[in-house]
Design a protein around this motif. Sequence first.
Motif, PDB file in Angstrom:
ATOM      1  N   SER A  15     -76.923 -58.701  18.656  1.00  0.00           N
ATOM      2  CA  SER A  15     -76.476 -60.047  18.999  1.00  0.00           C
ATOM      3  C   SER A  15     -75.937 -60.781  17.786  1.00  0.00           C
ATOM      4  CB  SER A  15     -77.612 -60.838  19.635  1.00  0.00           C
ATOM      5  OG  SER A  15     -78.687 -60.962  18.720  1.00  0.00           O
ATOM      6  N   MET A  16     -76.467 -60.490  16.608  1.00  0.00           N
ATOM      7  CA  MET A  16     -75.986 -61.133  15.395  1.00  0.00           C
ATOM      8  C   MET A  16     -74.562 -60.687  15.099  1.00  0.00           C
ATOM      9  SD  MET A  16     -76.586 -63.324  13.289  1.00  0.00           S
ATOM     10  CE  MET A  16     -76.933 -63.900  11.683  1.00  0.00           C
ATOM     11  N   ASN A  21     -68.995 -62.146  14.767  1.00  0.00           N
ATOM     12  CA  ASN A  21     -67.615 -61.869  15.143  1.00  0.00           C
ATOM     13  C   ASN A  21     -66.992 -63.082  15.832  1.00  0.00           C
ATOM     14  OD1 ASN A  21     -65.223 -60.526  15.650  1.00  0.00           O
ATOM     15  ND2 ASN A  21     -65.997 -59.529  17.474  1.00  0.00           N
ATOM     16  N   LEU A  22     -67.708 -63.677  16.743  1.00  0.00           N
ATOM     17  CA  LEU A  22     -67.216 -64.856  17.456  1.00  0.00           C
ATOM     18  C   LEU A  22     -66.977 -66.018  16.494  1.00  0.00           C
ATOM     19  CD1 LEU A  22     -66.525 -66.324  20.080  1.00  0.00           C
ATOM     20  CD2 LEU A  22     -68.955 -66.902  20.281  1.00  0.00           C
ATOM     21  N   ILE A  26     -63.432 -67.914  15.587  1.00  0.00           N
ATOM     22  CA  ILE A  26     -63.273 -69.364  15.746  1.00  0.00           C
ATOM     23  C   ILE A  26     -62.821 -69.996  14.432  1.00  0.00           C
ATOM     24  CG2 ILE A  26     -64.520 -71.525  16.143  1.00  0.00           C
ATOM     25  CD1 ILE A  26     -66.185 -69.956  18.238  1.00  0.00           C
ATOM     26  N   ILE A  27     -63.432 -69.588  13.338  1.00  0.00           N
ATOM     27  CA  ILE A  27     -63.062 -70.131  12.032  1.00  0.00           C
ATOM     28  C   ILE A  27     -61.615 -69.764  11.692  1.00  0.00           C
ATOM     29  CG2 ILE A  27     -63.512 -69.930   9.547  1.00  0.00           C
ATOM     30  CD1 ILE A  27     -66.532 -69.698  10.349  1.00  0.00           C
ATOM     31  N   ALA A  28     -61.217 -68.522  11.943  1.00  0.00           N
ATOM     32  CA  ALA A  28     -59.837 -68.091  11.667  1.00  0.00           C
ATOM     33  C   ALA A  28     -58.846 -68.872  12.522  1.00  0.00           C
ATOM     34  CB  ALA A  28     -59.698 -66.589  11.908  1.00  0.00           C
TER      35      ALA A  28
END
Length: 63
Positions: A15-16, A21-22, A26-28
């Motif tokens: 899950s980490m 990855n998510l 989002i940051i990118a």
Amino acid sequence: MATFDAFTPARRAPSMGVFSNLMGRIIAWNDRRVTLKMLRGLTDRELSDIGLERGDITTWSSN
């Protein structure tokens, strides 16, 4: 001689990895959004100073 690092987990929790990855995506996405907004706010002269044309921004934003 073997070493042991107590601060690095032997295996990342699944899950980490998904969460990391998510968050990375989002940051990118946000970095790209902010950059495009700033570039669109520049004048043609300012864009020319950094070696870009207005059409370059449109091309870059569609990729």
